[in-house]
Motif scaffolding. Structure first.
Motif, PDB file in Angstrom:
ATOM      1  N   THR A  78       0.830  -1.208   0.000  1.00  0.00           N
ATOM      2  CA  THR A  78       0.000   0.000   0.000  1.00  0.00           C
ATOM      3  C   THR A  78       0.859   1.250   0.000  1.00  0.00           C
ATOM      4  N   GLU A  79       1.893   1.267   0.837  1.00  0.00           N
ATOM      5  CA  GLU A  79       2.788   2.426   0.898  1.00  0.00           C
ATOM      6  C   GLU A  79       3.453   2.673  -0.456  1.00  0.00           C
ATOM      7  N   ALA A  80       3.922   1.608  -1.087  1.00  0.00           N
ATOM      8  CA  ALA A  80       4.569   1.754  -2.392  1.00  0.00           C
ATOM      9  C   ALA A  80       3.577   2.210  -3.453  1.00  0.00           C
ATOM     10  N   LEU A  81       2.379   1.654  -3.412  1.00  0.00           N
ATOM     11  CA  LEU A  81       1.375   1.983  -4.419  1.00  0.00           C
ATOM     12  C   LEU A  81       0.895   3.418  -4.280  1.00  0.00           C
ATOM     13  N   ARG A  82       0.592   3.854  -3.060  1.00  0.00           N
ATOM     14  CA  ARG A  82       0.042   5.184  -2.858  1.00  0.00           C
ATOM     15  C   ARG A  82       1.076   6.277  -3.070  1.00  0.00           C
ATOM     16  N   ALA A  83       2.368   5.916  -3.105  1.00  0.00           N
ATOM     17  CA  ALA A  83       3.416   6.898  -3.387  1.00  0.00           C
ATOM     18  C   ALA A  83       3.526   7.199  -4.881  1.00  0.00           C
ATOM     19  N   PHE A  96      -8.409  -7.107  12.089  1.00  0.00           N
ATOM     20  CA  PHE A  96      -8.267  -6.261  13.263  1.00  0.00           C
ATOM     21  C   PHE A  96      -9.253  -5.102  13.231  1.00  0.00           C
ATOM     22  N   HIS A  97      -9.875  -4.820  14.355  1.00  0.00           N
ATOM     23  CA  HIS A  97     -10.783  -3.674  14.451  1.00  0.00           C
ATOM     24  C   HIS A  97      -9.991  -2.373  14.524  1.00  0.00           C
ATOM     25  N   ALA A  98      -8.947  -2.335  15.331  1.00  0.00           N
ATOM     26  CA  ALA A  98      -8.106  -1.143  15.434  1.00  0.00           C
ATOM     27  C   ALA A  98      -6.723  -1.605  15.842  1.00  0.00           C
ATOM     28  N   ASP A  99      -5.788  -1.483  14.982  1.00  0.00           N
ATOM     29  CA  ASP A  99      -4.453  -2.027  15.194  1.00  0.00           C
ATOM     30  C   ASP A  99      -3.448  -1.055  14.627  1.00  0.00           C
ATOM     31  N   GLU A 100      -2.226  -1.081  15.163  1.00  0.00           N
ATOM     32  CA  GLU A 100      -1.197  -0.163  14.661  1.00  0.00           C
ATOM     33  C   GLU A 100      -0.926  -0.397  13.180  1.00  0.00           C
ATOM     34  N   GLN A 101      -1.182  -1.621  12.692  1.00  0.00           N
ATOM     35  CA  GLN A 101      -1.013  -1.880  11.271  1.00  0.00           C
ATOM     36  C   GLN A 101      -2.035  -1.116  10.442  1.00  0.00           C
ATOM     37  N   VAL A 102      -3.262  -1.019  10.960  1.00  0.00           N
ATOM     38  CA  VAL A 102      -4.283  -0.252  10.266  1.00  0.00           C
ATOM     39  C   VAL A 102      -3.915   1.221  10.252  1.00  0.00           C
ATOM     40  N   LEU A 103      -3.383   1.732  11.368  1.00  0.00           N
ATOM     41  CA  LEU A 103      -2.936   3.122  11.416  1.00  0.00           C
ATOM     42  C   LEU A 103      -1.850   3.374  10.373  1.00  0.00           C
ATOM     43  N   ARG A 104      -0.940   2.434  10.247  1.00  0.00           N
ATOM     44  CA  ARG A 104       0.125   2.584   9.250  1.00  0.00           C
ATOM     45  C   ARG A 104      -0.462   2.637   7.845  1.00  0.00           C
ATOM     46  N   ALA A 105      -1.460   1.807   7.574  1.00  0.00           N
ATOM     47  CA  ALA A 105      -2.091   1.806   6.251  1.00  0.00           C
ATOM     48  C   ALA A 105      -2.774   3.132   5.967  1.00  0.00           C
ATOM     49  N   ILE A 106      -3.462   3.694   6.962  1.00  0.00           N
ATOM     50  CA  ILE A 106      -4.140   4.961   6.769  1.00  0.00           C
ATOM     51  C   ILE A 106      -3.128   6.080   6.553  1.00  0.00           C
ATOM     52  N   ARG A 107      -2.041   6.076   7.315  1.00  0.00           N
ATOM     53  CA  ARG A 107      -0.997   7.085   7.107  1.00  0.00           C
ATOM     54  C   ARG A 107      -0.437   6.988   5.694  1.00  0.00           C
ATOM     55  N   ALA A 108      -0.399   5.774   5.152  1.00  0.00           N
ATOM     56  CA  ALA A 108       0.148   5.585   3.806  1.00  0.00           C
ATOM     57  C   ALA A 108      -0.816   6.042   2.725  1.00  0.00           C
ATOM     58  N   GLY A 109      -2.067   6.316   3.104  1.00  0.00           N
ATOM     59  CA  GLY A 109      -3.018   6.811   2.117  1.00  0.00           C
ATOM     60  C   GLY A 109      -4.135   5.864   1.758  1.00  0.00           C
ATOM     61  N   ASN A 217      -5.775  11.970   1.395  1.00  0.00           N
ATOM     62  CA  ASN A 217      -6.827  11.235   0.712  1.00  0.00           C
ATOM     63  C   ASN A 217      -8.142  11.219   1.481  1.00  0.00           C
ATOM     64  N   ASN A 218      -8.063  11.282   2.799  1.00  0.00           N
ATOM     65  CA  ASN A 218      -9.278  11.119   3.586  1.00  0.00           C
ATOM     66  C   ASN A 218      -9.157  11.802   4.934  1.00  0.00           C
ATOM     67  N   ARG A 219     -10.305  11.928   5.620  1.00  0.00           N
ATOM     68  CA  ARG A 219     -10.374  12.676   6.872  1.00  0.00           C
ATOM     69  C   ARG A 219      -9.660  11.966   8.014  1.00  0.00           C
ATOM     70  N   VAL A 220      -9.423  10.670   7.915  1.00  0.00           N
ATOM     71  CA  VAL A 220      -8.689   9.993   8.974  1.00  0.00           C
ATOM     72  C   VAL A 220      -7.239  10.461   8.996  1.00  0.00           C
ATOM     73  N   GLN A 221      -6.685  10.777   7.837  1.00  0.00           N
ATOM     74  CA  GLN A 221      -5.335  11.341   7.813  1.00  0.00           C
ATOM     75  C   GLN A 221      -5.314  12.705   8.500  1.00  0.00           C
TER      76      GLN A 221
END
Length: 243
Positions: A78-83, A96-109, A217-221
């Motif tokens: 995801t990080e490579a693609l969104r860049a 996962f409902h809420a996990d640091e991996q999900v946070l990383r994905a959202i930060r990546a876009g 990309n979104n309001r979560v960012q």
């Protein structure tokens, strides 16, 4: 994302790429999503290493991406693609409902995430919403993510990120900052409008301007940036647990 005509914004079906290392999961998703008239399954991938080539060849509008894959996980993919320029939207598929991996994905876009046990109709709706530019993260999900982020231990990396976030927030006008903080508190546009005595249309305009200023990309960012800047202690609008 594929541009549709101005006359009919839903004229073209959503081109979807499914990436998951489990062939049974891929088959189930393809069967479920392929039944929608406005979604076209253009291809499948079994690992993150395949994503770049598949996107180049198939030009999907949305990628449904599993997190856990053997050679290259979905987060790295995801990080490579969104860049990349003109990248498709990404929905992270997770257990996962809420996990640091999900946070990383959202930060990546990533435009959001869906759980693997989500009802089929909701997954179909999520793909449609993301293709239309609407992230699939409700205020309730945003609040869970913020709660997880708030538990991150401070450190030098955290401090550096906080400084960068504060400098970026400083570029916002006062009203934009108020809207950004309300977004981070998990408020819907209607709740923000009521609290700040604005119209919902005006709130949407402020959110759009904030997204454009930061190339988000979104309001979560936006919410994550406010969290990183340490502004979640600010008084925020009371929310009613809207999901």
């Amino acid at each position: 994302m594929t541009n549709s005509t101005a006359m009919d914004p839903v004229a073209q079906p959503v081109r979807l790429l499914i990436v998951d290392d489990d062939p049974l999961v891929r088959a189930g998703l393809a069967l479920m999503l392929g039944g929608a008239d406005d979604i076209d399954i253009v291809g499948e991938g079994a690992d993150g290493t395949e994503v770049a080539d598949l996107v180049d060849r198939l030009r999907p509008d949305v990628v449904l991406m599993d997190i856990r894959m053997p050679a290259m996980d979905g987060l790295t993919a995801t990080e490579a693609l969104r860049a990349r320029p003109h990248a498709p939207e990404v929905i992270v598929l997770t257990t996962f409902h809420a996990d640091e991996q999900v946070l990383r994905a959202i930060r990546a876009g990533a435009a959001g995430f869906v759980l693997k046990d989500t009802p089929p109709a909701q997954i179909v709706d999520s793909v449609r919403r993301v293709a239309a530019g609407d992230p699939v993260l409700s205020p309730a999900v945003t609040r869970r993510l913020m709660a997880r982020a708030a538990g991150t231990r401070p450190g030098s990396g955290h401090d550096d990120r906080a400084g960068r976030a504060r400098r970026r927030i400083a570029a916002l006008a006062e009203r934009e900052r108020e809207v950004a903080v309300a977004v981070a508190h998990g408020c819907s546009n209607a709740e923000i409008a009521a609290t700040l005595h604005l119209s919902v249309a005006t709130v949407k305009t402020h959110v759009s301007r904030i997204l454009a200023k930061f190339d988000f990309n979104n309001r979560v960012q936006i919410a994550l940036l406010v969290h990183d800047a340490g502004l979640l202690d600010d008084d925020g609008p009371e929310t009613g647990g809207i999901g």
